[in-house]
Scaffold this motif. Structure first.
Motif, PDB file in Angstrom:
ATOM      1  N   LYS A   1      -3.264  16.191 -15.273  1.00 10.07           N
ATOM      2  CA  LYS A   1      -2.938  15.877 -13.881  1.00 10.07           C
ATOM      3  C   LYS A   1      -4.162  15.347 -13.142  1.00 10.07           C
ATOM      4  N   ALA A   2      -5.311  16.020 -13.352  1.00  7.88           N
ATOM      5  CA  ALA A   2      -6.522  15.652 -12.623  1.00  7.88           C
ATOM      6  C   ALA A   2      -7.012  14.260 -12.987  1.00  7.88           C
ATOM      7  N   TYR A   3      -6.880  13.866 -14.261  1.00  7.61           N
ATOM      8  CA  TYR A   3      -7.404  12.579 -14.714  1.00  7.61           C
ATOM      9  C   TYR A   3      -6.311  11.552 -14.974  1.00  7.61           C
ATOM     10  N   ASN A   4      -5.087  11.903 -14.564  1.00  7.64           N
ATOM     11  CA  ASN A   4      -3.971  10.967 -14.661  1.00  7.64           C
ATOM     12  C   ASN A   4      -3.845  10.406 -16.080  1.00  7.64           C
ATOM     13  N   LEU A   5      -3.900  11.299 -17.079  1.00  7.88           N
ATOM     14  CA  LEU A   5      -3.825  10.884 -18.478  1.00  7.88           C
ATOM     15  C   LEU A   5      -2.384  10.613 -18.869  1.00  7.88           C
ATOM     16  N   SER A   6      -2.221   9.719 -19.851  1.00  6.85           N
ATOM     17  CA  SER A   6      -0.869   9.394 -20.328  1.00  6.85           C
ATOM     18  C   SER A   6      -0.902   9.109 -21.820  1.00  6.85           C
ATOM     19  N   GLY A   7       0.270   8.842 -22.371  1.00  5.41           N
ATOM     20  CA  GLY A   7       0.376   8.610 -23.812  1.00  5.41           C
ATOM     21  C   GLY A   7       0.715   9.897 -24.530  1.00  5.41           C
ATOM     22  N   GLU A   8       1.086   9.774 -25.805  1.00  7.04           N
ATOM     23  CA  GLU A   8       1.432  10.976 -26.570  1.00  7.04           C
ATOM     24  C   GLU A   8       0.948  10.824 -27.994  1.00  7.04           C
TER      25      GLU A   8
END
Length: 734
Positions: free
Chosen positions: A671-678
């Protein structure tokens, strides 16, 4: 003596390598489950350019290695492409022990043992007969002396006289004198004509010109125009003791019809196969037969057109060798019709012509240095040198190419249709690109544009091709070494590691790698040599290859502990020092960091408020029921909540003193670093039903976590201060 043994326990051969060395000769090597290495030359006598011959030392008593003799006899139009040792020989004199003939010329007379404990106790030979077919069979060598109306079979020809033997010495003997001892008689017979050869079918008649009596030690010379009759033992003395000067004596030499006019024949033993079954003509209980050692044999097919030269090695830790019974069983299992044993043990050797060379080299492993031996059997190609037919090229680098990269080829060999080596003229070499994505210059080719292509190398009618994949950037680019702690003033050699989608190195040219440094930490050359400045600091080293970049953070530190319990060699020293230097973390009052202590949610909130430089002076209203205005970290917790970095538990609480689990940490960082992908890699202990399944695998996709060696993430375990520092460091520097 005939012995047979069952073949149902034979080990299965596993091919190690197999290839033709000429149009009619194929070399193969096999390994089987009894830990034996077998070398095999298959010779097709039906091939118009293939023949077998005997190789002999010169002079006959001067032994030489199998490969040396083969190379001596090899020349244009008569290329020796394979050879094995053959004749047993006297280790002291070097002379062969058994019958050898070429055409009808008798090279060596030989002897047959009276005891079945010896290898050759029956007259058996291998040869190629007048009709060009191979043969393994018995023979009957006739050496007859006519005297006073009687015709006597004598025991030998042109070899040292033993007890109870009558021997004939002709001018073709290896020596000018008989050198027989005084315990016998010798008569010199002169025919009046030069005797230029000793051969089957020969008839000689002459008169006695000299008699050396019993007890005489006179050194008797063999005349160029006659022969010497040398006699020992009661039976021989009774026959010839009355022979006087002037008496007429005749000599006739004969061989069986099947061997008459043969191309060559070579006596050996024992026979190993007959009619496709083990048939050993010696006592297999004798140590000579029962010892597991290196062996050499020759076998033939039923139609006598296929000949098989076979060796088995005996080298400690590599190959155990075979007994004669095992060897016979092995040969029978291959489907051969007849086989005969040759000299083995330390004499066993097989030579072959390798591709690209006419030099015969050792194919098997000998027990020591290759032994000098007597006669050998040579497989010969008489094929003329023809046009190119076989080309073998290797790439000096194999793999996916980066656009702009250049690599080269090596010509391993060029052969004609008969596998004769040809000299390569590089100007005649043509390299083409099927799809035009590559350009060739000489033996080099360069990648022009991304995509799939195929390179073809051609020399006359000989061709070889291979596919090439070209990309604009590597699938993965990393920097090594991965350590980011550097002492001020130090030099570090960094290297770019570029791989394709399968994790294999890609091909690129060194000048395509571009290095750079950010921050006041030092300089880096285009070869990756980083020179740090002489002061502490933080920065980044970046590498670019194609359209891809990779970076690693660099912390310049003099090696002093980050905290009293975090020395410079601590596993997470770089990460903790990095966060400390930026003021994100602080130690306890005693100067320790206590890396193994679990991290509370409130302490995580404090650290994140510092990382994101949040304004904690403005508190705002109470956001969580369990974090009143009087809470020591009220401002920090409210600040990260207002920044939407961390949320509560859903029931209005924040649980500030609660331990932060690894799953909660994953959710906070995503959430803090707006990470995405899996991540495609899934953790064994994080099912899809887990509340943080998505966040955990997003964290893994971004390289912030890899899990443990068991493939687990341990989502419900509390995270300690060192682990949180590592995860936060990776998130910041990802």
């Amino acid at each position: 003596m005939i012995w047979t043994a069952p073949t149902n326990t034979l080990a299965k051969d596993n091919p190690v390598k197999s290839y033709p060395v000429s149009s009619g000769v194929t070399y193969s090597q096999y390994a089987n489950s009894t830990t034996n290495y077998i070398n095999h030359l298959a010779v097709n006598l039906g091939d118009p350019y293939t023949k077998l011959a005997i190789g002999l030392p010169s002079p006959i008593a001067k032994t030489a290695t199998t490969t040396a003799q083969a190379n001596r006899d090899s020349r244009d139009g008569n290329r020796v492409v394979g050879a094995v040792n053959a004749s047993f020989f006297d280790m002291k004199s070097g002379l062969p022990m058994y019958l050898i003939s070429q055409g009808n010329d008798i090279i060596n007379g030989g002897v047959i043992s009276k005891s079945p404990n010896y290898y050759v106790s029956q007259p058996i030979a291998f040869g190629v007969t007048q009709d060009g077919l191979a043969e393994i069979d018995t023979f009957n060598l006739g050496v007859h002396v006519g005297y006073k109306g009687q015709n006597y079979q004598v025991t030998g020809l042109n070899r040292e006289r033993q007890n109870d033997e009558t021997i004939i010495f002709t001018p073709q003997y290896n020596g000018k004198h008989t050198n027989s001892n005084e315990f016998g008689i010798e008569m010199v017979i002169d025919t009046g004509q030069p005797i230029t050869n000793t051969q089957y079918g020969q008839q000689l008649t002459g008169k006695v010109v000299k008699v050396r009596d019993y007890g005489s030690k006179e050194k008797l010379e063999i005349p160029a125009t006659g022969f010497v009759l040398s006699v020992h033992g009661a039976k021989g003395l009774e026959r010839f003791k009355g022979m006087n000067v002037g008496d007429e004596v005749s000599l006739s030499l004969s061989i069986d019809d099947k061997w008459m006019n043969s191309q060559f024949m070579l006596a050996s033993g024992p026979m190993l196969l007959k009619d496709g079954k083990p048939h050993i003509t010696m006592n297999t209980s004798d140590w000579r037969a029962s010892t597991s050692t290196a062996r050499t044999a020759i076998a033939i097919s039923k139609d006598k057109k296929q000949v098989h030269l076979v060796t088995v090695d005996n080298v400690k830790g590599y190959s155990k060798g075979m007994t004669l019974t095992q060897f016979a069983n092995y040969l029978a299992a291959q489907g051969y019709d007849r086989a005969i044993n040759f000299d083995g043990g330390g004499s066993t050797a097989m030579g072959i012509r390798n591709y690209g060379s006419n030099t015969v080299v050792l194919a098997n492993r000998t027990t020591a240095a290759e032994r000098k031996v007597s006669a050998i059997i040579e497989a010969i190609s008489t094929a003329p040198v023809s046009e190119p037919a076989h080309l073998n090229v290797s790439r000096n680098q194999v793999g996916t190419m980066l656009v702009g990269a250049t690599t080269s080829l090596t010509i391993n060999y060029l052969l004609d249709a008969y596998y004769n080596p040809l000299v390569v003229d590089n100007s005649q070499l043509l390299i083409t690109s099927e799809n035009g994505k590559l350009a060739a210059t000489g033996l080099s080719y360069s990648a022009l544009t991304a995509g799939e292509d195929r390179v073809t190398v051609q020399y006359g009618n000989a061709k070889q091709s291979f596919p090439v994949t070209i990309v604009n950037e590597p699938a993965k680019l990393t920097i090594s070494p991965t350590t980011t702690k550097v002492k001020p003033g130090a030099t570090v050699a960094f290297k770019a590691n570029a791989t394709d989608a399968q994790g294999k190195p890609i091909i690129y040219s060194p000048e395509q790698v571009k290095w750079s440094v950010t921050g006041d930490i030092g300089t880096i050359t285009q070869s990756g040599s980083f020179k740090a400045v002489n002061k502490s600091g933080q920065g980044t080293v970046t590498v670019t290859l194609g359209t891809k970049t990779a970076s690693i953070p660099i912390s310049l530190t003099d090696g002093t502990p980050a905290f009293t319990d975090i020395p410079a060699d601590y596993a997470y020293y770089t990460e903790i020092s990095f966060l400390k230097d930026l003021g994100y973390i602080q130690g306890d009052l005693d100067g320790k960091f206590n890396p193994g202590n679990t991290l509370s949610r409130e302490h995580a909130a404090v650290i994140l408020s510092r990382v994101f430089n949040l304004d904690t002076a403005v508190a705002g209203g109470q956001k969580f029921t369990d974090v009143p205005a009087t809470h020591r970290y009220f401002n920090e917790i409210n600040a990260i909540a207002s920044a939407n970095l961390v949320g509560g538990k859903g029931d209005g609480t924040f649980d500030p003193a609660g331990q932060l689990t690894r799953a909660q940490m994953a959710a906070i960082l995503v959430k803090a670093y707006n990470l995405s992908g899996e991540s495609t890699k899934k953790f064994n202990d994080v099912p899809t039903s887990h509340w943080a399944y998505k966040q955990i695998h997003i964290l893994a996709h971004n390289g912030v976590t890899t899990g443990n060696e068991k493939g687990n993430f341990d989502p419900n375990k509390p995270v300690n201060r060192a682990q949180f520092s590592a995860f936060l460091y990776r998130s910041i520097n990802r």
